[in-house]
Design an enzyme around this catalytic site. Structure first.
Site, PDB file in Angstrom:
ATOM      1  N   LYS A  13       0.817  -1.219   0.000  1.00  0.00           N
ATOM      2  CA  LYS A  13       0.000   0.000   0.000  1.00  0.00           C
ATOM      3  C   LYS A  13       0.856   1.277   0.000  1.00  0.00           C
ATOM      4  O   LYS A  13       0.599   2.192  -0.789  1.00  0.00           O
ATOM      5  CB  LYS A  13      -0.915  -0.034   1.232  1.00  0.00           C
ATOM      6  CG  LYS A  13      -1.757   1.196   1.460  1.00  0.00           C
ATOM      7  CD  LYS A  13      -2.793   0.932   2.527  1.00  0.00           C
ATOM      8  CE  LYS A  13      -2.177   0.599   3.885  1.00  0.00           C
ATOM      9  NZ  LYS A  13      -1.536   1.723   4.561  1.00  0.00           N
ATOM     10  N   ARG A 127      11.953 -11.972   6.120  1.00  0.00           N
ATOM     11  CA  ARG A 127      13.169 -11.160   6.304  1.00  0.00           C
ATOM     12  C   ARG A 127      14.085 -11.755   7.381  1.00  0.00           C
ATOM     13  O   ARG A 127      13.652 -12.076   8.481  1.00  0.00           O
ATOM     14  CB  ARG A 127      12.765  -9.744   6.688  1.00  0.00           C
ATOM     15  CG  ARG A 127      13.926  -8.781   6.703  1.00  0.00           C
ATOM     16  CD  ARG A 127      13.440  -7.386   6.713  1.00  0.00           C
ATOM     17  NE  ARG A 127      12.438  -7.175   7.746  1.00  0.00           N
ATOM     18  CZ  ARG A 127      12.070  -5.975   8.169  1.00  0.00           C
ATOM     19  NH1 ARG A 127      12.608  -4.910   7.637  1.00  0.00           N
ATOM     20  NH2 ARG A 127      11.167  -5.838   9.094  1.00  0.00           N
TER      21      ARG A 127
END
Ligand code: AMP
Length: 224
Positions: A13, A127
């Site tokens: 977004k 990650r």
């Protein structure tokens, strides 16, 4: 034009809001960025917001709404805005509608970037960073995996996952975000302003889909 971007964490977004705002000449307003700046500058607003942000909670409506309405009343917001991270509650959405109506404008479209839960999980939990002293290398299982899982390519030390990126934390964050995002989707759905956008694939493809949806909205309002 007044636009709102909705999307769960990991949906892209923020990136899309920035790109679209640039392409469309809209002012990109991210309430998260505004709060982070206020905290960094140590303003009164920052002091009020800080404890909520640190706890991963929403800043109370009266603080958030006041800040946002002051921002959209400024001259640089008159040509159009791209809202990112606001509204997050129904009272925020209602206050926004009322303030825009008082300025003789309204929300033109709410673009909801949708990504399947499994892909969001993969994006948000992928990650890993190197624990080696002074190394600082960062990897991502999807986009930049290490040659050997769990081991740094540069220095050979073990990789570790931040608490924020662990599956149980991410699952909770997604569930909380889903609750308010769905409530807002329903709110704008009732106003016939909601447009679901496929958020999978390359970021450039998602941008093209967003622009295509907006063109359809413009064509529709041109006809009306
Ligand atoms: P974000 O970068 O959009 O995730 O925002 C960071 C933090 O700022 C959030 O976790 C909230 O504490 C706060 N925040 C940002 N936007 C809002 C909002 N519309 N309503 C309440 N709190 C917000």
């Amino acid at each position: 034009m007044q636009l709102i971007l909705l999307g769960l964490p990991g949906a892209g977004k923020g990136t899309q809001a920035q790109l679209l705002a640039q392409q469309l000449g809209l002012l990109h307003i991210s309430t998260g960025d505004m709060f982070r700046e206020a905290v960094a500058e140590g303003t009164e607003l920052g002091k009020r917001a800080q404890e909520f942000m640190a706890a991963g909670a929403l800043v109370p409506d009266e603080v958030t709404i006041g800040m946002l309405l002051a921002r959209i009343a400024r001259p640089d917001a008159a040509e159009g805005i791209m809202l990112d991270g606001f509204p997050r509650t129904i009272p925020q959405a209602e206050a926004l509608d009322a303030a825009l109506a008082a300025q003789g404008r309204g929300i033109d479209a709410v673009l909801y970037i949708q990504v399947p839960e499994e892909l969001l999980m993969a994006r948000l939990t992928g990650r890993w960073s190197c624990t080696g002293a002074g190394c600082g290398a960062i990897y991502h299982e999807l986009t930049n995996p290490p040659a050997v899982a769990g081991k740094c390519d540069k220095c050979g030390e073990a990789l570790s996952q931040r608490a924020d990126d662990r599956p149980e934390t991410v699952t909770n964050r997604l569930a909380t975000n889903r609750a308010w995002t769905e409530a807002l989707a329903e709110f704008y759905g009732k106003q016939a302003k909601l447009h679901g956008i496929d958020g999978t694939g390359a970021p450039a493809d998602v941008t093209s889909r967003l622009l295509a949806a907006l063109e359809a909205v413009s064509a529709q309002s041109g006809k009306a």
